[in-house]
Design a protein around this motif. Structure first.
Motif, PDB file in Angstrom:
ATOM      1  N   UNK A  20      22.693  35.721  15.403  1.00  0.00           N
ATOM      2  CA  UNK A  20      22.404  37.074  15.872  1.00  0.00           C
ATOM      3  C   UNK A  20      20.998  37.521  15.475  1.00  0.00           C
ATOM      4  N   UNK A  21      20.380  36.785  14.568  1.00  0.00           N
ATOM      5  CA  UNK A  21      19.015  37.093  14.141  1.00  0.00           C
ATOM      6  C   UNK A  21      17.988  36.189  14.816  1.00  0.00           C
ATOM      7  N   UNK A  22      18.437  35.466  15.848  1.00  0.00           N
ATOM      8  CA  UNK A  22      17.517  34.647  16.622  1.00  0.00           C
ATOM      9  C   UNK A  22      17.268  33.264  16.066  1.00  0.00           C
ATOM     10  N   UNK A  23      18.052  32.829  15.073  1.00  0.00           N
ATOM     11  CA  UNK A  23      17.889  31.489  14.505  1.00  0.00           C
ATOM     12  C   UNK A  23      18.947  30.576  15.115  1.00  0.00           C
ATOM     13  N   UNK A  24      18.504  29.498  15.741  1.00  0.00           N
ATOM     14  CA  UNK A  24      19.419  28.525  16.319  1.00  0.00           C
ATOM     15  C   UNK A  24      19.793  27.490  15.260  1.00  0.00           C
ATOM     16  N   UNK A  25      21.052  27.071  15.254  1.00  0.00           N
ATOM     17  CA  UNK A  25      21.507  26.043  14.322  1.00  0.00           C
ATOM     18  C   UNK A  25      22.260  24.978  15.102  1.00  0.00           C
ATOM     19  N   UNK A  26      21.837  23.738  14.956  1.00  0.00           N
ATOM     20  CA  UNK A  26      22.496  22.605  15.599  1.00  0.00           C
ATOM     21  C   UNK A  26      23.073  21.677  14.535  1.00  0.00           C
ATOM     22  N   UNK A  27      24.183  21.040  14.871  1.00  0.00           N
ATOM     23  CA  UNK A  27      24.880  20.162  13.935  1.00  0.00           C
ATOM     24  C   UNK A  27      24.955  18.762  14.526  1.00  0.00           C
ATOM     25  N   UNK A  28      24.482  17.780  13.792  1.00  0.00           N
ATOM     26  CA  UNK A  28      24.654  16.380  14.127  1.00  0.00           C
ATOM     27  C   UNK A  28      25.653  15.778  13.151  1.00  0.00           C
ATOM     28  N   UNK A  29      26.402  14.781  13.603  1.00  0.00           N
ATOM     29  CA  UNK A  29      27.463  14.185  12.785  1.00  0.00           C
ATOM     30  C   UNK A  29      27.269  12.679  12.734  1.00  0.00           C
ATOM     31  N   UNK A  30      27.355  12.102  11.534  1.00  0.00           N
ATOM     32  CA  UNK A  30      27.233  10.660  11.369  1.00  0.00           C
ATOM     33  C   UNK A  30      28.300  10.103  10.456  1.00  0.00           C
ATOM     34  N   UNK A  31      28.666   8.847  10.708  1.00  0.00           N
ATOM     35  CA  UNK A  31      29.658   8.131   9.898  1.00  0.00           C
ATOM     36  C   UNK A  31      28.920   7.066   9.094  1.00  0.00           C
ATOM     37  N   UNK A  32      28.839   7.257   7.756  1.00  0.00           N
ATOM     38  CA  UNK A  32      28.099   6.282   6.953  1.00  0.00           C
ATOM     39  C   UNK A  32      28.945   5.081   6.534  1.00  0.00           C
ATOM     40  N   UNK A  33      30.240   5.099   6.879  1.00  0.00           N
ATOM     41  CA  UNK A  33      31.136   3.973   6.636  1.00  0.00           C
ATOM     42  C   UNK A  33      31.188   3.566   5.156  1.00  0.00           C
ATOM     43  N   UNK A  34      30.818   4.495   4.269  1.00  0.00           N
ATOM     44  CA  UNK A  34      30.801   4.242   2.826  1.00  0.00           C
ATOM     45  C   UNK A  34      29.851   3.105   2.444  1.00  0.00           C
TER      46      UNK A  34
END
Length: 414
Positions: free
Chosen positions: A70-84
């Motif tokens: 709402x304050x004009x900041x965009x947030x994107x989420x990336x997801x990764x599997x590090x497989x331990x």
């Protein structure tokens, strides 16, 4: 590359394409005002329920609750599997930061992976918010100005759970230890507390990671005649160890099991009939107070299989809430420019959120808050679904974690 990581990178590519469709000046402005968070954890292995998709749900809930959009900041989420695997985790982290513009890497269970990511992030002056690795070395010999360690660590777990077991008469120990950095650190820290309290460590065995058959190791533990078997493992390894110990009737013979790192999802998998009486230490429990219950109600619809969030997942929520407060305070462009500067801003601000409550961040990067020693209820004591814990004791924030002067962190001035 894992399927979940490909999905994350495709999402990032789609966002880049969308920027490209805008006029150049507008695309640049949007990119400068976009924060990218990479959630890196175990999406498919023995820590999937402990972290996995549940951590991602908590991160998305934090973004929604923060109000930054709402304050004009965009947030994107990336997801990764590090497989331990440290090599897999490091490669994903480098690609995210070098090619995909990721500003923050979050979660990262498995201490060997976390220590590798710690170095990669520091080299690029980005931010590492670790919620789910346990090694206390992240705020000790390998502390970094770019890293904050949230939620728990081996010192805190050893002091709370290990100390309680010794005080209750468990003065001789044998360890089943997952053979990597986390298990080694947890055994080391717990052994120190056992000896300091006048107890003795009679032996231990390093178990393959991940493992499925612990029967031979449990036989060795029983032969030692130790009063306590310390389980320096987590996730599926802890579940299998406890199940097989029950099958052998070890607890019926008076042997105590110390689950040095156990999560509520582990209790759910074991069932109260098997898990009852176990003690564990956590910094979050969904039914702890009104704020934790409110947080859980908000995030529950997006949690996989309606699992209640555990402390690692709740720590992801807490870390992102606090990070986005710093971003809103500094402005996205300034926050993206220097990981160290943003971490310093986070350290200067008190932490407070519905999942983890009030706390603070020390110069060594350790986020401190109270820790809670719980005992797993019996089936007769439980009042309903997921009513699993009764609180035994609370350790205040200033006492729960290793003293600042004892960690050997180069960021701490003597």
């Amino acid at each position: 590359m894992s399927e979940i990581n490909r999905r994350g990178l495709l999402a990032g590519a789609a966002a880049t394409a969308a920027f490209g469709a805008l006029p150049v000046w507008q695309a640049r402005a949007q990119a400068q005002n976009t924060i990218r968070i990479g959630v890196l954890n175990d999406q498919s292995g023995l820590y999937r329920d402990v972290n996995g998709p549940g951590s991602v749900s908590c991160v998305r809930q934090a973004i929604a609750d923060s109000g930054v959009t709402q304050r004009g900041i965009n947030v994107e989420v990336l997801v990764g599997d590090h497989q331990n695997r440290p090599d897999v985790g490091s490669n994903i982290a480098r690609q995210w930061m070098d090619r995909d513009g990721v500003d923050v890497i979050l979660d990262v269970p498995t201490s060997s992976v976390a220590l590798a990511i710690n170095t990669v992030v520091r080299e690029r002056n980005k931010i590492f918010l670790n919620s789910s690795a346990a090694t206390s070395d992240l705020t000790g010999a390998q502390c970094s100005p770019n890293t904050i360690h949230w939620t728990y660590d081996t010192y805190m777990l050893a002091k709370s759970t290990g100390g309680a077991m010794v005080r209750a008469g468990g003065d001789t120990w044998f360890f089943l230890t997952a053979d990597y950095a986390f298990g080694h650190a947890l055994e080391r820290d717990t052994s120190n507390f056992v000896r300091a309290a006048g107890g003795r460590v009679l032996g231990g065995v390093r178990t393959p990671f991940p493992g499925t058959d612990f029967s031979g190791f449990l036989v060795q533990a029983q032969a030692s005649r130790a009063k306590v078997i310390g389980l320096a493992n987590a996730g599926g390894d802890t579940i299998n160890s406890i199940k097989q110990a029950a099958e052998f009737g070890l607890t019926r013979r008076g042997v105590k099991l110390a689950a040095l790192l156990m999560f509520i999802s582990d209790v759910h998998s074991l069932g109260l009939e098997t898990a009852q009486g176990l003690v564990c230490t956590e910094t979050f429990y969904w039914d702890l107070n009104d704020r934790t219950r409110a947080f859980t109600q908000r995030v529950l619809p997006s949690m996989p299989n309606q699992l209640r969030p555990g402390m690692g997942q709740a720590g992801c929520y807490s870390a992102v809430i606090h990070y986005l407060k710093a971003v809103a305070d500094m402005g996205a462009q300034q926050a993206k420019a220097s990981g160290i500067e943003t971490v310093n801003r986070m350290k200067a601000m008190p932490t407070d959120d519905d999942a983890m409550g009030q706390g603070s961040i020390r110069p060594d990067g350790r986020r401190i808050q109270p820790s809670y020693l719980f005992e797993v209820k019996s089936p007769g004591e439980s009042r309903g679904a997921w009513d699993y814990y009764k609180l035994l004791q609370t350790t205040p924030a200033e006492e729960a974690f290793r003293p600042l002067s004892e960690g050997g962190c180069s960021l701490v001035r003597s």
